[in-house]
Design an enzyme around this catalytic site. Structure first.
Site, short mmCIF file in Angstrom:
data_model
loop_
_atom_site.label_atom_id
_atom_site.label_comp_id
_atom_site.label_asym_id
_atom_site.label_seq_id
_atom_site.Cartn_x
_atom_site.Cartn_y
_atom_site.Cartn_z
N VAL A 103 0.63 -1.04 0.14
CA VAL A 103 -0.18 0.26 0.14
C VAL A 103 0.46 1.29 -0.28
O VAL A 103 -0.02 2.62 -0.49
CB VAL A 103 -0.81 0.04 1.12
CG1 VAL A 103 -0.46 0.29 2.47
CG2 VAL A 103 -2.05 0.92 0.75
N ALA A 260 4.76 -4.86 7.36
CA ALA A 260 3.32 -5.61 6.52
C ALA A 260 3.58 -4.47 5.44
O ALA A 260 4.25 -3.23 5.10
CB ALA A 260 2.28 -3.94 7.63
N ASP A 261 2.96 -5.50 4.39
CA ASP A 261 2.74 -3.88 3.17
C ASP A 261 2.11 -3.49 3.49
O ASP A 261 1.15 -2.85 2.27
CB ASP A 261 2.43 -5.68 1.47
CG ASP A 261 4.12 -5.66 1.64
OD1 ASP A 261 4.78 -5.03 0.51
OD2 ASP A 261 4.37 -6.24 2.66
N ARG A 262 0.24 -4.01 3.95
CA ARG A 262 -0.73 -3.27 3.90
C ARG A 262 -1.18 -3.85 5.30
O ARG A 262 -1.38 -5.42 5.51
CB ARG A 262 -2.05 -3.89 2.86
CG ARG A 262 -3.09 -3.43 3.11
CD ARG A 262 -3.78 -3.13 1.56
NE ARG A 262 -3.05 -2.81 -0.13
CZ ARG A 262 -3.36 -2.66 -0.89
NH1 ARG A 262 -5.16 -1.44 -0.78
NH2 ARG A 262 -2.76 -2.31 -2.08
N ALA A 270 -1.61 -7.95 5.80
CA ALA A 270 -0.79 -8.64 5.04
C ALA A 270 1.24 -8.54 4.92
O ALA A 270 1.58 -7.48 4.98
CB ALA A 270 -1.24 -8.10 3.61
#
Length: 387
Positions: A103, A260-262, A270
């Site tokens: 994100v 975290a990526d999102r 995620a």
């Protein structure tokens, strides 16, 4: 204070990234000449880590515009605000498509779009609007290091307090922390998120030992996290992804810290594939599970993890491994790298790059503004406390 590695370095409009596909055996900086090369570097994972790819995308836009302002005659897209808006919006859309799950990339492109739209709507001319975008793009990169240090400190202090409040003598000889993937200086603009937490514990004398999984795709833990921890001289141990349960059974682990990526509105997160496995096992062994990520990773428009798009990588990436041929040559410059296939040809492969950890398995979410925990009896987070 420990010396830090870097994933991106700049000199004026010049942008260079370390080719992470070649680490840890070869440290090669690659110049990014334009937005197309930035897109390719992000998509091919020459650069990875949600904050780092956002920084590269923003810097590539800034460099593109800065060079355009010096051209004589100027390019057509600087002739009017409408032309500039059309041109830059297309570039932002193109960069955004390089990695769909992270994100931060979307947050960076939206932030630059906001600067673009506000400039176009004002009385400023195209050159002034371009200057504002250049400034904003550089700021996106520059502010990352400071916030990483903040969240690393928040997370490390929360973990120390967690064990003090437990009344046990846990951590008496140092806190042992497991991490997944790579979340250090190579994944950010400096210091790192979850690996930053580990680094802060080490710098303050509170770390026992860091453990890290190999992590698919591209063995990002065994190549990149190992490289960073060795460079920082932090005591550490590598384990295979399938050894997490065994580690928890036979060694005292005080926390799992991941990036975290999102992060969805409810706290579902995620992160790199294998994170969910570690979270389930941590819950089984009553080990606190901590997510450390910048506020830009929190996506309040996504209600839960079910709505997070999951990137699937090319099957061949799960079938091959890159490394140095053994026995190792005496001189590093003479060591030859090769990519070898580990599997039979033409097999069916399931190769998601990320998985989603439900909020109920997460003990704390740490951003640069503070630490959020779930209220007693609740399975989700109220992130409005810190966002």
């Amino acid at each position: 204070m420990t010396a830090q590695l870097t994933s991106i370095r700049t000199d004026g409009d010049k942008i260079e990234i370390v080719n992470q596909l070649l680490l840890p055996h070869v440290t090669e900086f690659v110049e990014i000449h334009d937005i197309y090369e930035a897109h390719d570097a992000i998509k091919s994972m020459k650069i990875r880590g949600a904050p780092a790819i956002a920084s590269l995308a923003a810097l590539s836009i800034s460099s593109h515009l800065s060079r355009a302002l010096r051209e004589d005659p100027p390019p057509a897209f600087l002739a009017s605000n409408a032309a500039l808006q059309s041109h830059i919006q297309a570039k932002l859309d193109y960069l955004f498509k390089a990695r769909p799950t992270a994100v931060n990339l979307g947050a960076a492109t939206r932030r630059l779009k906001k600067t673009l739209d506000e400039g176009v709507a004002s009385t400023a001319g195209p050159r002034e609007v371009a200057e504002a975008i250049i400034k904003e793009g550089k700021l996106i990169n520059d502010e990352d290091v400071g916030r990483n240090r903040k969240m690393s400190k928040w997370g490390a202090e929360w973990l120390e307090d967690y064990w003090k409040r437990s009344g046990s003598d846990a951590g008496k000889e140092g806190l042992n922390v497991l991490t997944v993937c790579n979340t250090g200086s190579l994944a950010t603009s400096g210091y790192g998120t979850a690996l930053g937490l580990i680094t802060h514990l080490f710098e303050t004398g509170k770390l026992g030992k860091a453990y890290y999984t190999q992590t698919a795709p591209y063995h990002q833990g065994s190549r990149l996290t190992a490289y960073e921890l060795k460079t920082l001289q932090i005591p550490s141990v590598m384990i295979c992804d399938t050894m997490v349960g065994s580690l928890f059974q036979h060694h005292k682990i005080h926390a799992v810290a991941v990036g975290a990526d999102r992060i969805a509105r409810n706290g579902d997160t995620a992160n790199k594939i294998g994170t969910y496995n570690a979270a389930v096992l941590a819950a089984r062994h009553n080990i606190p599970f901590i997510v450390v990520a910048p506020i830009s990773t929190v996506d309040l428009d996504v209600l839960s993890g079910e709505n997070i798009p999951i990137e699937h990588r090319p099957p061949i990436e799960a079938c091959t491994v890159r490394g140095v041929l053994t026995p190792l040559a005496a001189e590093p410059s003479e060591r030859k790298q090769a990519v070898v296939m580990m599997t039979p040809e033409d097999i069916e492969v399931y190769n998601p790059s990320f998985d989603v950890t439900p909020a109920e398995l997460i003990t704390a979410i740490v951003i640069e503004k503070g630490v959020a925990t779930r209220r007693a009896g609740e399975k989700t987070f109220d992130l409005s406390e810190i966002v």
